[in-house]
Design an enzyme around this catalytic site. Structure first.
Site, short mmCIF file in Angstrom:
data_model
loop_
_atom_site.label_atom_id
_atom_site.label_comp_id
_atom_site.label_asym_id
_atom_site.label_seq_id
_atom_site.Cartn_x
_atom_site.Cartn_y
_atom_site.Cartn_z
N GLU A 188 0.82 -1.23 0.00
CA GLU A 188 0.00 0.00 0.00
C GLU A 188 0.85 1.27 0.00
OE1 GLU A 188 -2.82 -0.45 3.19
OE2 GLU A 188 -3.73 -2.20 2.28
N GLU A 302 -5.55 -10.74 -1.84
CA GLU A 302 -6.39 -10.56 -0.63
C GLU A 302 -7.87 -10.48 -1.00
OE1 GLU A 302 -4.95 -7.44 1.94
OE2 GLU A 302 -2.87 -7.75 1.35
C1 XIL Z 1 -5.67 -7.09 8.12
C2 XIL Z 1 -5.94 -8.34 8.93
O1 XIL Z 1 -6.84 -9.17 8.27
C3 XIL Z 1 -6.48 -7.96 10.28
O2 XIL Z 1 -6.62 -9.10 11.10
C4 XIL Z 1 -5.57 -6.94 10.95
O3 XIL Z 1 -6.17 -6.51 12.15
C5 XIL Z 1 -5.31 -5.77 10.05
O4 XIL Z 1 -4.82 -6.22 8.81
N1 XIL Z 1 -4.70 -5.05 3.57
C6 XIL Z 1 -3.64 -5.83 3.93
C7 XIL Z 1 -3.78 -6.81 5.03
O5 XIL Z 1 -2.61 -5.79 3.25
O6 XIL Z 1 -2.57 -7.00 5.72
C8 XIL Z 1 -4.86 -6.41 5.99
O7 XIL Z 1 -5.03 -7.45 6.94
C9 XIL Z 1 -6.13 -6.12 5.25
C10 XIL Z 1 -5.94 -4.97 4.30
#
Ligand code: XIL
Length: 400
Positions: A188, A302
């Site tokens: 990000e 994701e």
């Molecule tokens: C999220 C996790 O799923 C949660 O459990 C944590 O509290 C925060 O992070 N983008 C990403 C991931 O790259 O690492 C994130 O994961 C969700 C958004």
């Protein structure tokens, strides 16, 4: 006597089908013809029997790895037998959802907590599942010790932060060397608005900006990762690549890295989206990466499709589940999306859902100021295949 013209011939000759239907007695309510029975409603599609569900990893083996993001509790067969069963049956890849982030590993300078991630890696290895590593540099999970120091000498301060970044990446990538196939090196880092190429609200960008180009931490991160492991695939990972503005910023970063000879192997597309996602945007994102350089790999890192299309739309379905129509809409979107993904199999080497089942999704506690139960994945809260599962494994399954 002249024979009456057949209805078939009049089909060809009649000016309009309305006239034709009337002449053939097919228009309904037409004089002496027998009225048709009212059209019967087709039976509602039935969710296929879960016991017949194929393994996702078998269905998608010709195309790409299929993965799930996992938290530590989910690999405990004593407490989470259903999650373990889903992981071992369906998934060829596991992403460590949180335990490889610096807020877990980087306890203090030079002091590391690899324990939870090691457990997940061991589980994956025991079950023949490959591991995607996530993530080395994320502004949300970089502990303060990285940025401690005297800022009054900007050059020395930047050198200190840079040294910490390089040491951390070297040690972590070395620790997992040979055990993971991909690293999200930076997460990000692109800006969200037009012309704003880099995210500036990152402690890394801020620290580097005190002396020189703020975005140089990205290049440093990739070079350190490559030096520690020559074989692992190195990714820049981001959300909303299906959006043209965000995508342009991200690809400008990738182009710049390529131009500088920085070792980057691919682009991770998060695809945290909603059930009204346009698969065309994903198609454009994957295509854009392919066109940037034939050397680049795509990965969907994701994936989840929220059943809510806005912060309060609708407000909350509650714990009872979603209406069939919503399940059908989600399934159709998943089907369109996977049709697109399969077409990109030459560049796309893994597709990961952010979670295993609707029983455990980060969306339950993200994106709103209140708690709201979400249902974004392929398996329901009982770990059974949803319509969305059937939509992607079998094009013949009729959806509600
Ligand atoms: C999220 C996790 O799923 C949660 O459990 C944590 O509290 C925060 O992070 N983008 C990403 C991931 O790259 O690492 C994130 O994961 C969700 C958004």
């Amino acid at each position: 006597m002249q024979a009456p013209r057949s209805c078939a011939l009049s089909t060809i000759l009649a000016a309009t089908s309305v006239l034709l239907l009337a002449a053939c007695g097919g228009g309904g309510g037409g004089g002496s013809s027998t009225p048709r029975p009212p059209p019967s409603t087709p039976p509602a599609p039935q969710l296929p029997d879960a016991s017949t569900a194929p393994a996702l990893k078998t269905v998608f083996a010709p195309y790409f790895r299929i993965g799930a993001a996992v938290v530590l509790e989910q690999i405990d067969a004593a407490t989470h037998p259903d999650d373990v069963a889903l992981l071992t049956k369906h998934f060829s890849s596991i992403t460590v959802a949180n335990a490889m982030k610096a807020d877990t590993i980087a306890v203090a300078e030079g002091q590391y907590n690899f324990e939870p991630a090691d457990q997940i890696v061991a589980f994956a290895q025991d079950n023949g599942i490959e591991v995607r590593a996530h993530t080395l540099v994320w502004h949300v999970t970089s502990p303060d010790w990285f940025f401690a120091g005297d800022r009054s000498d900007p050059v020395a301060y930047r050198a200190l932060v840079r040294h910490r970044l390089q040491t951390y990446i070297t040690d972590v990538v070395t620790h997992f060397k040979g055990k993971v196939y991909a690293w999200d090196v930076v997460n990000e880092v692109a800006g969200a608005t037009e012309g704003q190429i880099y995210r500036t609200d990152s402690p890394w960008y801020e620290a580097y900006s005190l002396s020189g180009e703020g975005a140089d931490y990205i290049e440093d991160a990739f070079r350190a990762a490559r030096a520690a492991d020559p074989d692992v695939k190195l990714f820049i990972n981001d959300f909303l690549t299906e959006n043209a503005v965000k995508r342009a910023n991200l690809l400008a970063i990738v182009q710049d890295l390529l131009d500088k000879g920085v070792p980057i192997d691919g682009v991770g597309h998060q695809i945290h989206s909603q059930i009204n996602l346009s698969a065309a945007g994903v198609d454009a994102a994957l295509t854009a990466v392919e066109e940037l350089s034939p050397s680049l790999i795509n990965e969907v890192t994701e994936l989840d499709l929220s059943v809510y299309t806005g912060p309060s739309v609708p407000s909350n379905y509650g714990a009872g589940g979603i209406p069939n129509a919503v399940a059908g809409q989600q399934a159709r979107t998943y089907r369109e999306l996977f049709d697109v993904l399969r077409r990109h199999d030459a560049s796309l080497d893994s597709v990961t859902t952010w979670g295993i089942s609707d029983a455990e999704t980060w969306l339950d506690y993200s994106g709103t100021t209140f708690e709201r139960k979400d249902y974004p994945l392929l398996f329901d809260v009982q770990r059974q295949p949803k319509w969305s599962f059937w939509a992607i494994v079998d094009p013949a399954v009729q959806l509600p």
